[in-house]
Design a protein around this motif. Sequence first.
Motif, PDB file in Angstrom:
ATOM      1  N   THR A   1       0.859  -1.170   0.000  1.00  0.00           N
ATOM      2  CA  THR A   1       0.000   0.000   0.000  1.00  0.00           C
ATOM      3  C   THR A   1       0.902   1.229   0.000  1.00  0.00           C
ATOM      4  OG1 THR A   1      -1.682  -1.184   1.248  1.00  0.00           O
ATOM      5  CG2 THR A   1      -1.784   1.226   1.285  1.00  0.00           C
TER       6      THR A   1
ATOM      7  N   ASN B   1       1.019   5.595  -0.914  1.00  0.00           N
ATOM      8  CA  ASN B   1       0.194   6.782  -1.018  1.00  0.00           C
ATOM      9  C   ASN B   1       0.563   7.626  -2.236  1.00  0.00           C
ATOM     10  OD1 ASN B   1      -0.696   9.568  -0.350  1.00  0.00           O
ATOM     11  ND2 ASN B   1      -1.410   8.515   1.493  1.00  0.00           N
TER      12      ASN B   1
ATOM     13  N   ASN C   1      -1.018  -1.221  -4.034  1.00  0.00           N
ATOM     14  CA  ASN C   1      -2.352  -0.827  -3.592  1.00  0.00           C
ATOM     15  C   ASN C   1      -2.365   0.698  -3.496  1.00  0.00           C
ATOM     16  OD1 ASN C   1      -4.968  -0.931  -2.522  1.00  0.00           O
ATOM     17  ND2 ASN C   1      -4.194  -1.051  -0.423  1.00  0.00           N
TER      18      ASN C   1
ATOM     19  N   VAL D   1      -3.424   4.238  -2.727  1.00  0.00           N
ATOM     20  CA  VAL D   1      -4.305   4.978  -1.825  1.00  0.00           C
ATOM     21  C   VAL D   1      -3.996   6.464  -1.923  1.00  0.00           C
ATOM     22  CG1 VAL D   1      -4.641   3.072  -0.209  1.00  0.00           C
ATOM     23  CG2 VAL D   1      -2.755   4.673   0.157  1.00  0.00           C
ATOM     24  N   THR D   2      -4.945   7.258  -1.475  1.00  0.00           N
ATOM     25  CA  THR D   2      -4.769   8.704  -1.488  1.00  0.00           C
ATOM     26  C   THR D   2      -5.033   9.225  -0.082  1.00  0.00           C
ATOM     27  OG1 THR D   2      -7.097   9.145  -1.919  1.00  0.00           O
ATOM     28  CG2 THR D   2      -5.671   8.860  -3.838  1.00  0.00           C
ATOM     29  N   THR D   3      -4.460  10.344   0.224  1.00  0.00           N
ATOM     30  CA  THR D   3      -4.770  11.037   1.467  1.00  0.00           C
ATOM     31  C   THR D   3      -4.876  12.499   1.132  1.00  0.00           C
ATOM     32  OG1 THR D   3      -3.273   9.566   2.600  1.00  0.00           O
ATOM     33  CG2 THR D   3      -4.080  11.407   3.868  1.00  0.00           C
TER      34      THR D   3
ATOM     35  N   TYR E   1      -8.111  12.167  -6.425  1.00  0.00           N
ATOM     36  CA  TYR E   1      -8.098  11.094  -7.431  1.00  0.00           C
ATOM     37  C   TYR E   1      -7.571  11.574  -8.777  1.00  0.00           C
ATOM     38  CZ  TYR E   1      -9.960   7.636  -4.363  1.00  0.00           C
ATOM     39  OH  TYR E   1     -10.090   6.754  -3.343  1.00  0.00           O
TER      40      TYR E   1
ATOM     41  N   GLN F   1      -6.737  -1.155  -6.187  1.00  0.00           N
ATOM     42  CA  GLN F   1      -7.361   0.120  -5.842  1.00  0.00           C
ATOM     43  C   GLN F   1      -8.541  -0.165  -4.929  1.00  0.00           C
ATOM     44  OE1 GLN F   1      -9.876   2.628  -6.312  1.00  0.00           O
ATOM     45  NE2 GLN F   1      -8.307   3.923  -5.385  1.00  0.00           N
TER      46      GLN F   1
ATOM     47  N   GLY G   1     -10.497   2.605  -3.409  1.00  0.00           N
ATOM     48  CA  GLY G   1     -11.387   3.753  -3.213  1.00  0.00           C
ATOM     49  C   GLY G   1     -12.814   3.431  -3.632  1.00  0.00           C
TER      50      GLY G   1
ATOM     51  N   GLY H   1     -12.877   7.187  -6.876  1.00  0.00           N
ATOM     52  CA  GLY H   1     -12.144   5.951  -6.647  1.00  0.00           C
ATOM     53  C   GLY H   1     -12.559   4.880  -7.639  1.00  0.00           C
TER      54      GLY H   1
ATOM     55  N   THR I   1      -8.238   6.500   8.747  1.00  0.00           N
ATOM     56  CA  THR I   1      -9.178   6.780   7.678  1.00  0.00           C
ATOM     57  C   THR I   1     -10.613   6.889   8.199  1.00  0.00           C
ATOM     58  OG1 THR I   1      -7.763   5.408   6.351  1.00  0.00           O
ATOM     59  CG2 THR I   1      -9.874   6.019   5.394  1.00  0.00           C
TER      60      THR I   1
END
Lengths: 449, 375
Positions: free
Chosen positions: A100, A102, A129, A131-133, A154, A209, A211, A216, A329
């Motif tokens: 994972t 970011n 994997n 992910v976004t923050t 995104y 993915q 999201g 997402g 999250t």
Amino acid sequence: MPDHNQHGPHVHLGVFFTGVGPQLIWSDPSCASHHEIDTFVEVVQLLERGLFDAFFLGEGLRVRENRGKVFDLDVSGRPDAITQLAALAAVTERIGLVATQNATYNYPADLARRLASLDLISGGRAGWNIVTTDNAWTGENFRHGGWLPHERRYERATQFVEAAKELWDGGPTGGGATARPVDIRTDLVSFRAAPTVPPSPQGRPVLFQAGDSDGGRELAARHADVVFSRHREYDEALAYATDLRARLARYGRQPDEVRILPGASVVVGDTQEEAAEKARWVRSEQVNGPRALAYLEQYWGRDLSAYDPDGPLPDIEPSADELDPSRGTIAIERRSGKLQLIQGWRDLAAERGLSIRQLVLEVSGGHATFTGTPGQIADSWAHYVRTRAVDGFNITPHLLPWSLADIVDKVVPALQDRGIYRTEYEGSTLREHLALPPLRPAAASRKAS
Amino acid sequence: MGRDAMTTGRLVLAVEADGAGAHPAAWRDPGASETALDPRSIKETVTVADRAGFAFAGFGDGPVPPPAGGRIEAGVRAAYLSQLTRRIGLAPALHVTTTEPFHVATQLASLDHASHGRAAWLVGAANDGPARATIGAAPLDDVARSQEVRDVIDVARALWDSWEDDAVIRDVVSGRFLDNDKVHHIRFEGASFSVVGPLITPRPPQGQVVVIAADSLGVADRADITLVGGFSALAGHSQRVIARRAERAREAGSPLVFAELEVALDRPGERADGRLARLNSQEPWPITDRARFSGSAGALTEFLAELAPHVDGVLFYPAQTAADLPVLADEVLPALTAGDLARVPGPDDAMLRDVLGLPRPVNRFAHLGRNTASA
């Protein structure tokens, strides 16, 4: 390369090793250390014995807090995912290794290079994997702070992934050939870098993915090879699959180009009663008194330590501000409307006479998705995959390593008996394990142009 | 502290394991090992070094492709080897100028956990146009670059202390997994960035990962090992250059000083000079800041004996890994050990710091009693 049409649907299994959070039980003396590399080696070798497709590491870039202090009740502290998986690549042969990472708080060329490195050194077993923050609280650990607006996360991730693919497609071919630099200038992704890592046997890392927002799902439909969805109840899973497949078609992709693996937790017993009893124990450990209070504190925004977790809900009013992200999250639907949510809890508790702990057990999620005997679980999974609601599950363990040993030793044989699980690894790459079609030869066409 | 108090007269030996070798034409030669691209070859090279008694292996790296065309990222190479080696330290080059400091600190701490205390960091500061363009930035001026190197080392060291050794308590009675008075915000403010912390990874087994930096980076006061070059066109002059630069690094506060030495060695059937001539005809070996030696294993042993009073160790850069590493491993190390001129890892050396004779640092947050940084 296994062919699903020939062999019929199969269950694909991964393990999502979050490394932190309330679902991991640490209080039992039988639990392995959550920090020692030896635990990871033991777990990943166990899963390889169970012919799993992949081992996933979670990542969060700031240690979780509760009202300004590091949160002390959950397992916390975990390794850099790519570093840990590179170590595990050396002690495994087949299992996929998914990091994972970011897309907000990484430099695209740097991360693409590290992922390609993991992919090459593992012989084509890496996955990312994505992910976004968006939260500035996490950004406080990084050079540019919380620079990315929520609604553009995104967009950034999509551009990031496209840049990474371009770097992977144009990797050097060896023999002193210099790869052509990738040059991208937008307001969200801007760099110029020549690829330094040749393609692995699977071409590039497999993209995961998770999201669930519209953005997402669009990112998944355009770029993901696997979606790690939240929809595990059968009807929801089927609805999600239908939605995703419609989106895939819009991007000219076939249904078999994406595998759907929802997250799931599993409690196995030799009898149904034993499984149910185990599941109750797991939940009571996951939501013990201090954790129940801390759960409500996140919503109340106040110190509730004076309340009895086995007594009624706090009578003081919650703070007016919305949830802060410091406990990790927060699902999108819980980012606003806190006061209404709490009022709903109060109504529920009053109606059913629930204590704090009973309420949290009820509303906090994390219930075992599948509880039963190996045969019951295998029958249930057979129904899911035969009706194409999912392609498998990404299992979140609650007790290391025992809850996974139950699956490898008991559920896997039951799946094999039903003809819906491999009896040996047919391929050597993660892409092959997932029975994904070979990549389109983007690299070849790019070089020819 | 004076030099005599520091050096033992016995050298700790390390070897750079990146790619086919330090010579730019090394990868073109038949039989060259592709040690930056092929996992099996990476493993073979470092296993040889591990068995021979080298204290650590360096993994040179950079954000732009090397002349041979490709390179697996150094941190990934080192992590992979952590499970395939038992004693040797693993020192990837990570660049402060093209990465996120928080990730660098996490990656190195994780390597230390995975290797049970054998991680080191070769501090890189790539700053040319192509390197900085990989993060969409322009080269830093000298002042800003020096500041960046200092800041990233400082923030990494603070982050490695952000979890105290006994932070994880698993106290069933109180329900606390960790003691949150022992996990600290660091609230680091650098010139170009800030980091709140704590690290997402518990404290490395060594307490602090071993930090290795060239003297030209100007951080001898922050490094555990300072690397000094000593190129000289004058025969026999290199040792003097090294000795003088080592003295300066010690005065600046470096606990240990290692010489950087490029080597090409005679092999059965082929003298080093002949081999270098052949390589140079393909591509000349540019002069670097490092000292350079070519000749027999015996002559190198004598060269090192002269160097031993002045430095704590030597980091070798084999001209061709496949050709020169075996000579170092099979001839030079045994000769030095026999002459009591080398210190190789022994059974009591659990971690890289033990091999180097470096104490395990006290945690800067120890005994604060509470998380004052977040108060």
